[in-house]
Design an enzyme around this catalytic site. Structure first.
Site, short mmCIF file in Angstrom:
data_model
loop_
_atom_site.label_atom_id
_atom_site.label_comp_id
_atom_site.label_asym_id
_atom_site.label_seq_id
_atom_site.Cartn_x
_atom_site.Cartn_y
_atom_site.Cartn_z
N GLU A 103 29.67 49.18 45.71
CA GLU A 103 30.73 49.74 44.87
C GLU A 103 30.17 50.39 43.60
O GLU A 103 30.80 50.38 42.55
CB GLU A 103 31.77 48.67 44.50
CG GLU A 103 32.32 47.89 45.67
CD GLU A 103 32.88 48.78 46.78
OE1 GLU A 103 33.15 49.95 46.51
OE2 GLU A 103 33.03 48.29 47.90
N GLY A 104 29.00 50.99 43.72
CA GLY A 104 28.34 51.61 42.58
C GLY A 104 27.37 50.62 41.97
O GLY A 104 27.78 49.58 41.45
#
Length: 593
Positions: free
Chosen positions: A437-438
């Site tokens: 998610e980053g």
């Protein structure tokens, strides 16, 4: 087998006494939340998490997922545990009633989600992504898509996925090559996506893939990406399932941890093309997907808190039972809980977990205000805080969870390195939280450049103003006044760091990029200190009121004091890196590595 109990009392303490239920009064379209209702929801969630999901955690790690004859096989008990979750109505706890949800505040849903992740992170990833898919479709889907898909996603009968990454496009989504060719009122998708969490399974009737792809006439780069809904099984107008879509799992990743979560390579259009439907506006797909991504980033932080809590519980139980060594002056061997260094280790785990739990729940409460306040200015102010806090929750909680689970292994000693106990699994599982998610480096850049420097530090300064008020409240109370000076010093240091980056960044744009990670970590420690200061005030008030929870409140005071003395001072170690500039890193030529 390890034991896990959801920290229901701790969660209620944050929601009721740090945040305050009055914050949710008057919010539109939300079910009224009372202390009795909150307690009932959390106690019921605890039963499912602790009694059904938690015992399967090691089962999932040892058995893992496997492909047999083109079919995904989940670990033993996972499908039944997921169905128990669906039957309990937990998937739609915060969804709008018009879609079949219960309409409870996001902060309540977040509290239950910590339980699911603490009980079984691998299994909890399925509903975590479904919740993000639900929110995305609610915000950006047209009426026809919402009518056909939202009800089943809200109920959990269908699960959702987020399909972004491709072999050549990891964090740089501008390189996405998956194609979407118009076909009447739909599209045919062709391409491959990798690292798709819960991308294939049989625990639910259908899987709804939300896929980034390019139409034939789309421009290059980020601006040419659109978002498409691609079901595993095509859905008729009446909602019934039809034929299998041309979307298939072609590989199952073998990972360091979360073995019970199927991480898949998904292929679209190996034959006639995977039928998909445009979500939102053409070439606005990345913008729409950020609705789901930001939801997931917050929940990765919540996930990290849940796993950290489980690691703390395990380490504490072991320290109580393990008899080794004597205290100074003693003649008999004692449980290792009596040794100062073990106590320091356990309090390090506990204090960081509680600080990040408070920040994660406060962020969820701001989400409730941002989505449901009657006043537009209040909604906008709350959304700015959500945007500010989210990368901190994601990155700081996940980095700290890696430390906490590692310390948990250390408390176990040699047993902590043995797979018979669960301690190694928790470290292996949660390590991915700092990546997906980053990555946390991306979170740091987002926080520093977009959330702080972009508005001149205005939103952060408003929060630090509240921290100043907490400092003053601590100073007025002689029982907790010693906590004030450390927090005041931390707030002042973060202000100095912010001013320095605003000044230096204007002269050299590489400076904020170089300093982003230490700056984010410094901010996380200060925000955690602010909330631990508030926790100390609330705990002291509970003690003065003569509550029957005197031991609970005393524990909160001990934890707050430890945080201020042992955890918060870490922020000063980041200051040299924040002030260090970019020249040294930029001076390293390729031949110097």
């Amino acid at each position: 087998m390890s034991m896990y109990r959801a920290p229901t009392r701790d969660l209620r303490f944050v929601i009721e006494e740090l945040i305050g239920l009055e914050r949710f009064s008057g919010l539109q379209d939300l079910e009224e939340i009372t202390p009795d209702l909150l307690e009932a929801v959390l106690e019921e969630a605890d039963r499912l998490a602790s009694e059904v999901w938690a015992p399967l955690n090691q089962v999932g790690d040892r058995q893992g997922c496997r492909m047999e004859g083109g079919e995904m096989r989940l670990p033993e008990g996972f499908t039944e545990a997921y169905q128990a979750f669906v039957e309990g109505g937990w998937n739609g706890i915060n969804a709008h009633p018009e879609h079949g949800g219960q309409g409870l505040p996001e902060v309540v849903a977040t509290a239950t989600q910590e339980m699911w992740h603490g009980a079984n992170m691998a299994l909890a990833l399925a509903p975590m992504l479904s919740a993000g898919a639900t929110e995305l479709l609610h915000r950006h889907g047209d009426e026809a898509l919402r009518a056909r898909y939202l009800g089943k996603l809200v109920s959990g009968e269908w699960t959702g996925t987020m399909d972004l990454t491709e072999p050549q496009a990891g964090s740089d989504l501008g390189q996405v090559k998956c194609r979407a060719v118009p076909d009447g009122d739909a599209y045919r998708l062709y391409g491959q996506k990798t690292y798709i969490t819960w991308g294939e399974h049989e625990a639910a009737e259908n899987i709804i893939h939300l896929v980034l792809a390019r139409t034939p006439d789309a421009p290059e780069g980020h601006r040419g990406i659109s978002l498409f809904l691609v079901p595993k099984y095509r859905v008729a107008e009446d909602g019934s399932l039809g034929v299998r879509n041309d979307v298939h799992c072609t590989a199952l990743e073998h990972k360091l941890g979360i073995h019970g979560s199927p991480t898949c390579t998904i292929s679209y259009g190996d034959s006639e093309g995977a039928v998909g439907y445009l979500v939102g506006e053409p070439c606005r797909g990345l913008n729409h997907m950020f609705t789901m991504m930001n939801e997931a980033r917050h929940k990765v932080g919540v996930q990290s808190v849940g796993v950290a809590e489980r690691a703390y519980q395990q380490a504490l139980a072991f320290a109580r039972d393990r008899v080794q060594g004597r205290r100074p002056g003693g003649k008999a061997s004692v449980p290792i809980l009596q040794h100062p260094d073990v106590r320091r280790s356990l309090m390090t785990m506990r204090a960081q977990t509680e600080a990040m739990r408070a920040l994660a729940l406060l962020t969820a409460a701001e989400m409730d205000v941002a989505g449901h306040a009657a006043d537009a200015a209040a909604r906008q102010s709350a959304q700015r805080r959500v945007d500010l806090f989210t990368p901190v929750v994601k990155a700081v909680a996940s980095d700290q969870a890696v430390e906490i689970t590692s310390v948990g292994i250390q408390v176990h000693g040699g047993m902590g390195y043995i797979e018979e106990v669960e301690a190694p699994q928790l470290l292996r599982d949660v390590r991915v939280a700092a990546i997906y998610e980053g990555t946390n480096g991306i979170q740091a850049q987002d926080f520093t450049l977009r959330k702080v420097l972009k508005d001149g530090g205005e939103t952060l300064e408003a929060v630090l103003g509240e921290a100043d008020e907490t400092v003053e409240a601590l100073r007025r109370d002689p029982d907790v006044a010693p906590l004030a000076d450390g927090l005041a010093e931390g707030v002042a240091t973060l202000r100095e760091s912010t001013a320095r980056l605003l000044q230096d960044g204007a002269e050299d744009p590489l400076v904020p990029l170089t300093a982003a990670t230490p700056y984010l970590m410094q901010a996380g420690l200060v925000l955690g200190g602010w909330l631990m200061g508030r926790a100390a005030l609330a705990a002291q008030a509970g003690i003065r009121a003569g509550s029957g929870d005197a031991d609970f409140y005393a524990g909160k005071l001990h934890t707050a004091r430890f945080y201020m003395r042992h955890i918060l001072p870490r922020l000063h170690g980041y200051t040299p890196a924040i002030r260090g500039g970019s020249d040294e890193l930029e001076a390293i030529d390729d031949g110097h590595w």
